[in-house]
Design an enzyme around this catalytic site. Structure first.
Site, PDB file in Angstrom:
ATOM      1  N   THR A  11       0.828  -1.198   0.000  1.00 43.43           N
ATOM      2  CA  THR A  11       0.000   0.000   0.000  1.00 43.43           C
ATOM      3  C   THR A  11       0.868   1.257   0.000  1.00 43.43           C
ATOM      4  O   THR A  11       0.457   2.302  -0.498  1.00 43.43           O
ATOM      5  CB  THR A  11      -0.912  -0.004   1.250  1.00 43.43           C
ATOM      6  OG1 THR A  11      -1.684  -1.208   1.244  1.00 43.43           O
ATOM      7  CG2 THR A  11      -1.833   1.196   1.285  1.00 43.43           C
TER       8      THR A  11
ATOM      9  N   LYS B 234       3.539 -11.995   7.515  1.00 44.16           N
ATOM     10  CA  LYS B 234       2.292 -11.530   6.934  1.00 44.16           C
ATOM     11  C   LYS B 234       2.209 -12.153   5.561  1.00 44.16           C
ATOM     12  O   LYS B 234       3.035 -11.898   4.692  1.00 44.16           O
ATOM     13  CB  LYS B 234       2.300 -10.006   6.876  1.00 44.16           C
ATOM     14  CG  LYS B 234       1.749  -9.456   5.627  1.00 44.16           C
ATOM     15  CD  LYS B 234       0.547  -8.585   5.831  1.00 44.16           C
ATOM     16  CE  LYS B 234       0.021  -8.249   4.429  1.00 44.16           C
ATOM     17  NZ  LYS B 234      -0.681  -7.003   4.381  1.00 44.16           N
TER      18      LYS B 234
ATOM     19  N   TYR C 113       7.250 -11.077   4.684  1.00 43.27           N
ATOM     20  CA  TYR C 113       6.076 -10.661   3.916  1.00 43.27           C
ATOM     21  C   TYR C 113       6.086 -11.413   2.593  1.00 43.27           C
ATOM     22  O   TYR C 113       7.073 -11.376   1.861  1.00 43.27           O
ATOM     23  CB  TYR C 113       6.132  -9.149   3.674  1.00 43.27           C
ATOM     24  CG  TYR C 113       4.981  -8.589   2.868  1.00 43.27           C
ATOM     25  CD1 TYR C 113       3.724  -9.181   2.883  1.00 43.27           C
ATOM     26  CD2 TYR C 113       5.144  -7.445   2.101  1.00 43.27           C
ATOM     27  CE1 TYR C 113       2.674  -8.648   2.160  1.00 43.27           C
ATOM     28  CE2 TYR C 113       4.102  -6.900   1.375  1.00 43.27           C
ATOM     29  CZ  TYR C 113       2.865  -7.514   1.408  1.00 43.27           C
ATOM     30  OH  TYR C 113       1.819  -6.992   0.681  1.00 43.27           O
TER      31      TYR C 113
END
Lengths: 299, 299, 299, 299
Positions: C47, C164, C136
């Site tokens: 993001t 994540k 990630y």
């Protein structure tokens, strides 16, 4: 054994509303294709909607093709199954019906490993006996694929004589040719450029579009075999727009729509497959018109 | 109409070497599953190898399931076809054989557009009449998928009552629940974590592993329905390793291997599907042993 | 070491037309998020458009985040590179800039094998020293993925503390939890349902949408930690439509559009990324409005 | 403007352990390639590891290439970025460094729509001015692709003069040739068979393997341009095994390993990229040996 080379149109399967094979329509189409000089006939390929027909309909398509071609050219019938036992039964039935060879297709639901793939095609080839077998792989629509090592091993089976690879990867065809060293004849699919495949050593074209442009397909094959590559490419340029429509619609829908335009009452692909829409039919009509206006190539 | 909720094991299809359904073995398995409290039976799912059976074998599996369950729980029979006409014929045959509902599966070879997908499932639902229909989509093994808008439109058909989505995308299940606003019951597949799906509003588990751990599956369902989420998760933790084996081998191969370990003579998946190899059988044996030694959860 | 749990919004990266980071806007957003009770901040995630920023812009985003948060919550800065040497340089720079932890991302062009993947993350962890590292992986946008065996091996590194996983495969999270046996905290991504992930044993939510609904995200986390699962799911149902918009547009475009609606002048995603179109902005506005009208959940 | 046709080797990027470009090694390689008659040089393609170099390293590679080639052949420098602003900066830098043309590559993280793709390449072409631009698309490694309609629109830009499509779909090249009607020269990639692409109307070969077999690549081009297709194919058959190794290892690893065997001290691909293992080096050595023993083709 029959020779496997040249132009083999993938025949469509025309059915009436009750699911019966329209053998007369199929017969007319076959007569037309033989008039145009095709070298063989291939019922029950992807274009023949094998995946949408039951055992009885499939057998009827093979029977009608054998009867109408009457030995003038070889008939290579598609065998497609998820199990070995079903595949073997189909080979037996099509042999008895008079087929001259087998186009072997592996359908699957769960993934199959190389051992299973090899066992499947070997069982078909064992059953085929003196009928030649053409391996068929289409990674776009099938859930299994033939790896190069498996192709190399299968190429040593005496009945396995050719391969039609319907990927879009033309370099893979050259790899197959090199890996099998003359044991496996390679046919172009509609997703390849036939002229390029024949330059690489391919032996012909086995595909749906040949139903629509049989005369030009035969001419393309002849030019390539004579090494007249510039003329072959000039003709190829004119034919290619038709192949592109195959990538936009499905092979069965495109060939059926084109044949209807040419006066063969072959009907639509079986529901729920999509038919070609009106704009698409216009594109096919235009492509066929431009091709029929091609300048002629003398042999 | 029957209620669609709870644990529905996907039954395997046991065949002998000649391809006949071993109805006695299937009957023994059904008796065992009912003893363990399952809420329904689902023959001819992926685990049931529908893609590898012919029409006669499929019908025989449904008939045997109906006969052995004898009305004690609902039987939801899998209908899978590439054509609408074949699907409709299957619905008629299974209805006549006494099935209580239909698990509807779209097989395809060429891509199908949303209009075709909707037409296919609508035709099944129309034919089903007062039998409830469970939509089944498995993007991992099937060449078509159900889009959210199509699911939403199909959910308005009175016969379409539930969905089993065998993607691994659990968020999609919540989207389906929100989009269909109570019109469609959602079942977990073996690729989802059932406890999590039930937290999201799911109504149960429709999957192959429930054949192997029926008692614990029913307990998991009960704990979830009672809102005892910590206990449900503790049990879920113990069951999950079995699901992971499903991703490594195929559902049919895993369940058949596990049932053989449990004393049910169900045989192997049909060739050329791979069977579970020796190390895999050890893994399944260990997973089942650890689960059977789980501490008990009282209702 | 800091504790890794709770709600970590993925911060957007606001730039002016000349490419300078608008630190004041970022500061205002951070102040707002801290007011809402978020547990940490994660600059330079997907993001945060890490893939679109140069080294200077990335460092400036980390610096501004550290400065504005002023030690009130941990700052976990994204490190993303195609080479080990570049990754190590980033770790050094962000450590010096005051980051409290590292979100480690492997970018790639050619495929990387497991040995390479492990070497990359190990090098980051070695350099991180006493800063905790969050692995990630986002198979949707990245060209590499972390396999379960590699995750298990990496979990033994003292600095690697959490993961994540931004796949949509929620079952995989449970597999990770079981495989790493408490060594790796698991965060939900926006593609998972956070309430379900926390039921499975997840420790929070690390995602872009938390920028837009920080207060509700914190409440969801709190309810889950208290085992109030029905209330958590009721709130989750209200939040989910926002996540679905993330799958339709991109995370950066969706969060930037939503923050502009909330009065933060964060600008558009960097060209040629698509911005959210007008109908999409309406959908985001509606989703945010409905969420702000949610009934309150008391702690 | 320079003419875009013939053999353009994709140069590797040799770095020392501290990350500095080894300009002398690069110079030696360039001298060798020019001796062998290549028609141009292409630094910073996939083989040149553009995705693993920072801005300074990239510029240094271009500078060294321009300096060593000293105007004898055109230098087409790779520009690759995720943002338009970064791409424009690269064009400016490489123009100032003396590049003769641009190979334009779109990197992406989130999906880009056709509008964004077109804007990106148009911005590069606008900035290029009188330098010709070669579009580069590699669906295997890049997360964006150029659709046929976008290619057709971009072909109308005066600076956009050629395309190198590194898919394996050779039919697509014929479609591009037909769609752009002479406005776009088409180069073969290592995933295509160059002889086949030139038969279709392609203008040459822009690829990594040409670093290893420059003389034979030039001969292949010459034979094709003279219409000596049988001889071209005989030579192509000998070269193809080298291309197949590119599909097994990565282009950068394969070319670097091959050049080391030929005496150029170019080092390994940057970590964590995998290097070619010992058995692979043997395969490359054998392929190169067999090619160097090819019978000669006289012009």
């Amino acid at each position: 054994m029959i020779e496997l080379r040249g132009v083999y149109p993938y025949l469509i399967s025309p059915l009436d509303d009750s699911g019966l094979v329209r053998t007369e329509v199929l017969g007319n189409l076959i007569e037309h294709l033989l008039d145009c000089g095709v070298h063989g006939l291939a019922p029950l390929g992807s274009t023949g909607e094998f995946a949408y027909l039951d055992a009885g309909q499939r057998l009827e398509v093979v029977r009608a093709t054998v009867q109408h071609s009457a030995g003038r050219v070889p008939v290579i019938a598609g065998v497609a199954a998820t199990t070995i036992s079903d595949a073997v039964r189909q080979v037996q039935a099509y042999k008895q019906a008079g087929a001259d060879g087998i186009l072997a297709i592996l359908e699957s639901y769960f993934p199959v490993n190389d051992t299973g793939v090899e066992a499947y095609f070997t069982a078909i080839a064992d059953e085929a006996g003196d009928m030649p077998v053409v391996l068929y792989t289409n990674p776009q629509f099938q859930r299994s694929d033939l790896s190069l090592p498996v192709i190399a091993r299968l190429s040593r089976h005496p009945a396995i004589r050719a391969i039609k690879d319907a990927s879009t990867n033309t370099g893979r065809l050259l790899s197959i040719i090199q890996k099998t060293q003359g044991k496996l004849a390679v046919f172009a699919a509609s997703s390849h450029v036939p002229a390029a495949v024949m330059l690489l050593g391919g032996v012909g074209w086995m595909a749906g579009p040949a139903c629509l442009v049989p005369r030009q397909s035969v001419m393309l094959y002849t030019l390539a075999m004579q090494g007249r590559w510039s003329e072959a490419m000039a003709l190829q340029q004119q034919l290619w727009p038709l192949n592109q429509l195959f990538a936009r619609y499905t092979p069965a829908a495109t060939v059926k729509a084109g044949l209807v335009l040419q006066g063969f009452d072959v009907g639509l692909p079986l529901a729920p497959q999509p038919s070609v829409d009106e704009p698409g039919i216009e594109l096919i009509r235009n492509a066929l018109t431009r091709i029929s206006e091609c300048r002629n190539f003398s042999e």
